[in-house]
Scaffold this active site. Structure first.
Site, PDB file in Angstrom:
ATOM      1  CG  LEU A  77      -2.286  -0.690   1.007  1.00  0.00           C
ATOM      2  CD1 LEU A  77      -3.139  -0.601   2.259  1.00  0.00           C
ATOM      3  CD2 LEU A  77      -3.051  -0.116  -0.173  1.00  0.00           C
ATOM      4  CG  HIS A  78       4.564   1.418  -0.258  1.00  0.00           C
ATOM      5  ND1 HIS A  78       5.735   0.720  -0.388  1.00  0.00           N
ATOM      6  CD2 HIS A  78       4.105   1.155   0.982  1.00  0.00           C
ATOM      7  CE1 HIS A  78       5.983   0.072   0.739  1.00  0.00           C
ATOM      8  NE2 HIS A  78       5.011   0.314   1.589  1.00  0.00           N
ATOM      9  CB  ALA A  79       3.371   5.243  -4.600  1.00  0.00           C
ATOM     10  N   PRO A  87      -1.055   2.580  -5.320  1.00  0.00           N
ATOM     11  CG  PRO A  87      -0.167   0.432  -5.109  1.00  0.00           C
ATOM     12  CD  PRO A  87       0.216   1.851  -5.410  1.00  0.00           C
TER      13      PRO A  87
END
Lengths: 90, 574
Positions: A14-16, A18
């Site tokens: 769950l980075h950037a 997404p």
């Protein structure tokens, strides 16, 4: 109240990108939505907040519990689950 | 004259007056407020005002700098609109009767400490964004002028502790001659912006803000990182000349973008780029390079918790191949081990990692991982002009083994009916003295060589260039290295295969003419050097340089060779 459990399988976690997609989708729903990471009930995350989603630091392989309460609770948990399973349309 | 030395992060020369950008430390007082609604209205107004400023900054950056850099401000807007942040501040105002400035500072500090503590680089950097947005909000709440940098009246050199994305995106090229910061390095955000705006810059210069004051004169060089404070007449003259030369260079090189890398006697050579990740292709295209001579696949497996899947690798290779269209893309298989360790792979501690289990040696021990990468490369090969090469081959059996595994992977793809380019070229790096000596034998079994000079020099001279006690012995001009290169090129040409070079020597202005003379076919380098090397190639003829190379190979020491190249009238250095 509805709840689902889902495992992050996309590479970025769950980075950037997404995280922002996750947040945008959650925002569409009126229900009160909460996310818990890896069974830790003490820390509640708010999927409608991008800062909260990012602060989870959730990576590939992490398990998310998504709960929703409100008029569109069914749809909310289903759509968010599908989003994670589809790897955010990667 | 004395000078200070920082890190040159954006090339160019600047001479001018100092504008000292002092850190505005915003004083915030903790107050107990009476009217919560009023405080929340102030909060909302400040958000609106900040959003407007960010929209302007976004448009400004989009036009002047580029889409990627402008995105920073879109991200800042998202933070401003964040629901949880808003609720936290609102809660502190309503239930704890705190003033909005204090409440906001507290809430943002909570996030900053969470993000700063993270392992992931991307998330760590978000702390900077939150800090930047908070400062903007506080300025708007307290009525402090947005930013002094937009109000610059005359061209200056900015000196600061550090510059935020908001600072750099507002820089007007006509008003900012250059900047010098205490913090940061080549990859920091402000350095990237400086390079794309082509403003010279130096970073990492400790305590510079304490050593200069408003109105001082500075002359500096953003390539070498040298900074002169209040230089004398002579130094100023020197810098003026330097600046003029630099500007002529830029103009001259820019004109070459669409010209071919062709020698005076009409030999067409290739000038290609080394890249580390798919996004680097932007700069390769911008410089109109002839291809990618080295795609390091490192980025795929670093900074993460597990090994990259076949699909992920396939997508990365495919993207690069498609964007380069018909131009060649040479993918080097994983160069793991040596100094590159991975948290999720258990590397045994080695006494001499550079002589240990690295690159092809590691892959041949982990055939599962190796096959995954080969499958991904082969599958991507139908989307462009992909070539593959194996790193660190030192004995012949390794090449045979690697090629045999490649055949096995091809066979299984055929059985599964998955398409790949049956004629994909297979090459190898020559970076060990043993491979250099056996080049004639290797040349019969590959489609091309790529000379990795950084390792070839270190192994040939037995010098660790990071070891300060011996690093003076490390030199690309050493005759043993140059003879070795000549031997490799000759062996390749006898078998009619092409030879490239992907180490730093390939863009060394003094060596390029020698390499042209030795017959090198492809020069691969950092995108920043492409136009200069193209210019070099166009100034020299292969026939003439052949004679120069022969003379060079008769000399005994690095110094003699460097002096010879410096003074030879047939060699044109800019």
């Amino acid at each position: 109240m509805k709840q689902v459990e889902v495992v992050l399988t996309n590479e970025e976690g769950l980075h950037a990108r997404p995280a922002s997609i996750f947040s945008k989708v959650a925002f569409k729903f009126k229900s009160d939505i909460k996310v818990y990471k890896n069974g830790n009930k003490d820390k509640v995350y708010n999927p409608k907040s991008i800062l909260s989603v990012l602060s989870m630091g959730a990576a590939k392989g992490d398990k998310l519990l998504i709960t929703a309460e409100g008029e569109d609770e069914d749809l909310a948990v289903q759509e968010l689950k599908k989003l994670v399973e589809d790897k955010f349309g990667e | 004259m004395n000078f200070l030395k920082g890190v040159g992060v954006s090339p160019g020369v600047a001479i001018g007056r100092v504008f000292l950008k002092e850190d505005i430390t915003i004083e915030i007082k903790k107050e107990t407020i009476q009217n919560a609604d009023n405080e929340i209205k102030r909060f909302k107004d400040a958000i609106e005002k900040s959003k407007q400023q960010l929209q302007e900054l976004y448009e400004y950056a989009l036009e002047k700098v580029g889409k990627h850099e402008a995105q920073v401000f879109a991200a800042h807007t998202m933070i401003l609109e964040d629901q949880e942040l808003f609720e936290k501040v609102e809660d502190k105002i309503r239930t704890e009767s705190k003033n909005v400035e204090w409440a906001l500072k507290e809430a943002s500090d909570e996030y900053i400490s969470i993000f700063e503590a993270m392992d992931n680089e991307y998330l760590k950097e978000r702390a900077l964004d939150i800090r930047d947005v908070t400062l903007r909000m506080l300025r708007n709440l307290l009525g402090i002028e947005d930013n002094s940098l937009v109000l610059l009246k005359e061209p200056v050199i900015i000196v600061a502790k550090d510059l935020t994305p908001s600072d750099t995106a507002q820089m007007d090229k006509d008003k900012v001659l250059g900047f010098i910061t205490e913090e940061g390095g080549k990859t920091s955000h402000s350095a990237i912006i400086a390079r794309s705006l082509e403003i010279p810059a130096v970073a990492g210069l400790d305590s510079i803000t304490l050593q200069v004051k408003h109105g001082d004169t500075i002359a500096f060089d953003g390539t070498e990182g040298k900074v002169y404070i209040n230089p004398d007449e002579k130094t100023i003259e020197l810098f003026k000349e330097k600046k003029e030369r630099f500007e002529q260079r830029i103009q001259l090189f820019a004109k070459l973008k669409n010209s071919e890398a062709i020698t005076k006697d009409n030999v067409r050579l290739e000038v290609a780029c080394n890249i580390g990740k798919p996004a680097d292709v932007d700069r390769v295209i911008e410089k109109n390079a002839d291809g990618i001579g080295l795609f390091r696949s490192e980025f795929l497996y670093m900074n993460r918790n597990d090994f990259p899947s076949e699909e992920e690798q396939f997508n990365a290779y495919k993207t690069v191949a498609q964007r380069m269209k018909e131009k060649p893309v040479v993918i080097r298989t994983f160069d793991i081990g040596g100094d590159k360790e991975l948290s999720y792979l258990d590397f045994p501690k080695e006494m001499n990692p550079f002589l240990g289990c690295r690159a092809i040696r590691f892959c041949l021990g982990r055939i599962d991982l190796f096959k995954t990468q080969l499958r991904a490369i082969l599958r991507a090969s139908v989307f462009g002009n992909i070539k593959i090469m194996f790193p660190m081959i030192s004995v012949f059996d390794e090449l045979v083994h690697a090629k045999q595994i490649l055949e096995e992977v091809k066979e299984s793809l055929r059985n599964e009916g998955i398409a790949f380019n049956e004629n994909m070229e297979v090459g190898m790096m020559i970076e060990t003295p043993s491979a250099a000596l056996l080049a004639d034998i290797f040349a019969k079994h590959v489609d091309f060589f790529s000379i990795g000079t950084n390792d070839l020099i270190q192994y040939t001279l037995a010098v660790d260039r990071l070891n300060p006690h011996v690093s003076h012995l490390y030199s690309p001009y050493n005759p043993s290295v140059l003879r070795s290169i000549k031997n490799i090129i000759d062996a390749a040409h006898r078998e009619n295969i092409w030879v490239g070079m992907c180490g730093e020597a390939a863009s060394d202005p003094k060596l390029v003419p020698v390499l042209i003379g030795m017959g090198l076919d492809e020069f691969s380098m950092n995108p920043a050097s492409v136009l200069e090397v193209k210019w070099m190639i166009r100034q020299h003829s292969r026939e003439e340089m052949k004679a120069i190379a022969e003379q060079v190979l008769q000399l005994a020491t690095s110094d003699e060779i460097e002096k010879f190249l410096d003074s030879n009238e047939k060699i044109h250095l800019f």
